[in-house]
Design an enzyme around this catalytic site. Structure first.
Site, mmCIF file in Angstrom:
data_model
loop_
_atom_site.group_PDB
_atom_site.id
_atom_site.type_symbol
_atom_site.label_atom_id
_atom_site.label_comp_id
_atom_site.label_asym_id
_atom_site.label_seq_id
_atom_site.Cartn_x
_atom_site.Cartn_y
_atom_site.Cartn_z
ATOM 1 C CD GLU A 104 -3.079 -0.315 1.837
ATOM 2 O OE1 GLU A 104 -4.661 -0.766 1.907
ATOM 3 O OE2 GLU A 104 -2.989 0.138 3.065
ATOM 4 C CE LYS A 142 -12.448 0.484 1.088
ATOM 5 N NZ LYS A 142 -11.595 1.617 1.812
ATOM 6 C CG HIS A 192 9.292 -29.459 -0.824
ATOM 7 N ND1 HIS A 192 10.044 -30.932 -1.396
ATOM 8 C CD2 HIS A 192 10.417 -29.027 -0.022
ATOM 9 C CE1 HIS A 192 11.203 -30.719 -0.601
ATOM 10 N NE2 HIS A 192 11.212 -30.326 0.176
#
Length: 427
Positions: free
Chosen positions: A279, A414, A300
């Site tokens: 951010e 948003k 792995h």
């Protein structure tokens, strides 16, 4: 107490006169609070500015929670939960995660299954909830809050208000207004500290101290870091060194950073780190993409890509020098697994060998590396480490000519959600 930082390249070659001048300029802007985004630099001196009265109020609130409840539900998202989650996960014991009080998180995702099962679980517990939101209108925690406040009111009636605590803006906002109307206890999110830098405020500290951990030690580590890292010294300040190395690697064609650890207790420190750097830096078409791996598990799965995939990433190892508990491999008479050659080796020592082997392999595969080592994992060292990352992140973003303290891109999704759901004013 110290943070050891090692780099696979030649650090001295990075230190041009122009870079040193820029670091000095960034330093001056941070510590005089005159740089871009300076309205959100309150965290810089926060650890040393906390008063005894403030600490007493927090400790008293935590004791009141424990006296009434055996579960604290923390409702928040992003910086409103990741700091507390990181600290609690780092310090808790496996299979015995709760020292004095169980802490559960909600509002960090939208899931009817999760919330329904959470409330069913809470039926057999005594509960306090802590709603964390500066505005009170962030959608995900607001949804969870609606369900959980209704749950508390239905279960506890008039006593519910004494079991609901809000951590919010001190002057304005929907959550503050609700708390005043309902009589909830209020704690303040400092106006000049953003969510991802709020781990040492009531946002991160109340769940931590309520769970029974040593707040004084955590803050002491942060205070020591505050004092150490305020020195503008490109040769000896590891926070500045980390920022400079990251910027050089980014400019050299490595836009992805992998934070790797061999200690599963640091998994949520990695998650907190990803939000902090993601951010803070990811703006204006710039920034290093932060991701993480847990070794040796991910050797792995992702190890193949790191070793032989596209050469766009660098690796930062986060290492712990000493552990409190360990096991040593013993000799077996049958030796059917062919492991007797490891007899006498502790598992912590094995992980260190695994780190050295992985480091060599990845370097040979063309992956530049940084190693950050702390002495041990306790409250003081953790406070020191978190502050280190915060100040390093500020330097890193400023080196990219980016404001470290806003997040304009977060608002885009948003707005689309509000439009799709036909929220009034967004149709």
């Amino acid at each position: 107490m110290k943070i050891s930082l090692n780099y696979s390249g030649n650090y001295s070659n990075l230190l041009s006169p122009e870079l040193k001048l820029k670091i000095q300029t960034i330093h001056d802007g941070i510590y005089t609070k005159t740089g871009i985004g300076s309205d959100y630099l309150g965290w810089i001196d926060w650890p040393s500015s906390i008063s005894q009265d403030w600490l007493k109020n927090l400790n008293d609130t935590a004791k009141d929670i424990r006296d009434k409840s055996n579960v604290l539900v923390v409702i928040g998202i992003g910086g409103s939960y990741l700091g507390a989650k990181a600290v609690l996960e780092a310090l808790s014991k496996n299979f015995q995660p709760f020292k004095k009080l169980e802490v559960i998180f909600a509002g960090h995702l939208v899931s009817g299954t999760y919330l329904k099962q959470l409330m069913q679980y809470l039926d057999s517990k005594e509960v306090t909830i802590n709603v964390i939101s500066k505005s009170g209108t962030t959608t995900e925690p607001a949804i969870a809050s609606r369900f959980l406040i209704q749950y508390m009111e239905k279960r506890y009636g008039e006593q519910a208000s004494s079991r609901i605590i809000v951590t919010t803006d001190g002057k304005k906002g929907a959550l503050r207004s609700l708390a005043i109307a309902k009589g909830y206890k209020r704690l303040v999110v400092p106006e000049d500290i953003g969510g991802r830098y709020s781990v040492f405020t009531a946002v991160g500290l109340l769940p931590f101290v309520a769970a029974g951990y040593d707040i004084e030690e955590l803050l002491l580590g942060a205070k020591i870091a505050q004092q150490e890292f305020q020195i503008v010294d490109v040769e000896n300040n590891p926070a500045i060194q980390y920022a400079i190395i990251r910027k050089n690697l980014y400019d050299s064609g490595y836009p992805v950073e992998i934070l790797a650890t061999f200690d599963d207790k640091l998994k949520y420190v990695q998650e907190w780190w990803k939000q902090l750097f993601g951010e803070s830096e990811g703006k204006d078409g710039k920034g290093i993409f932060p991701t993480s791996v847990l070794y040796s598990t991910d050797l792995h799965s992702l190890g193949q890509y790191i070793q032989d995939g596209k050469r766009m990433l660098f690796e930062t190892f986060l290492l712990v020098d000493k552990v409190d508990e360990d096991l040593t491999i013993v000799e077996s008479f049958q030796n059917g697994d062919d492991l007797n050659y490891l007899s006498g080796l502790s598992l912590h020592e094995f992980n260190h060998v695994c780190y050295e082997a992985t480091s060599i392999a990845h370097l040979q595969g063309g992956v530049p590396q940084i190693a950050i080592t702390i002495d041990q994992l306790d409250e003081r060292h953790l406070g020191h480490l978190l502050y280190f990352f915060m100040i390093a992140c500020a330097y890193s973003a400023y080196l990219l000519d980016i404001n470290p303290f806003d997040q304009p891109g977060v608002e885009e999704y948003k707005m689309n959600i509000f439009k799709f759901l036909k929220k009034p004013g967004y149709c």
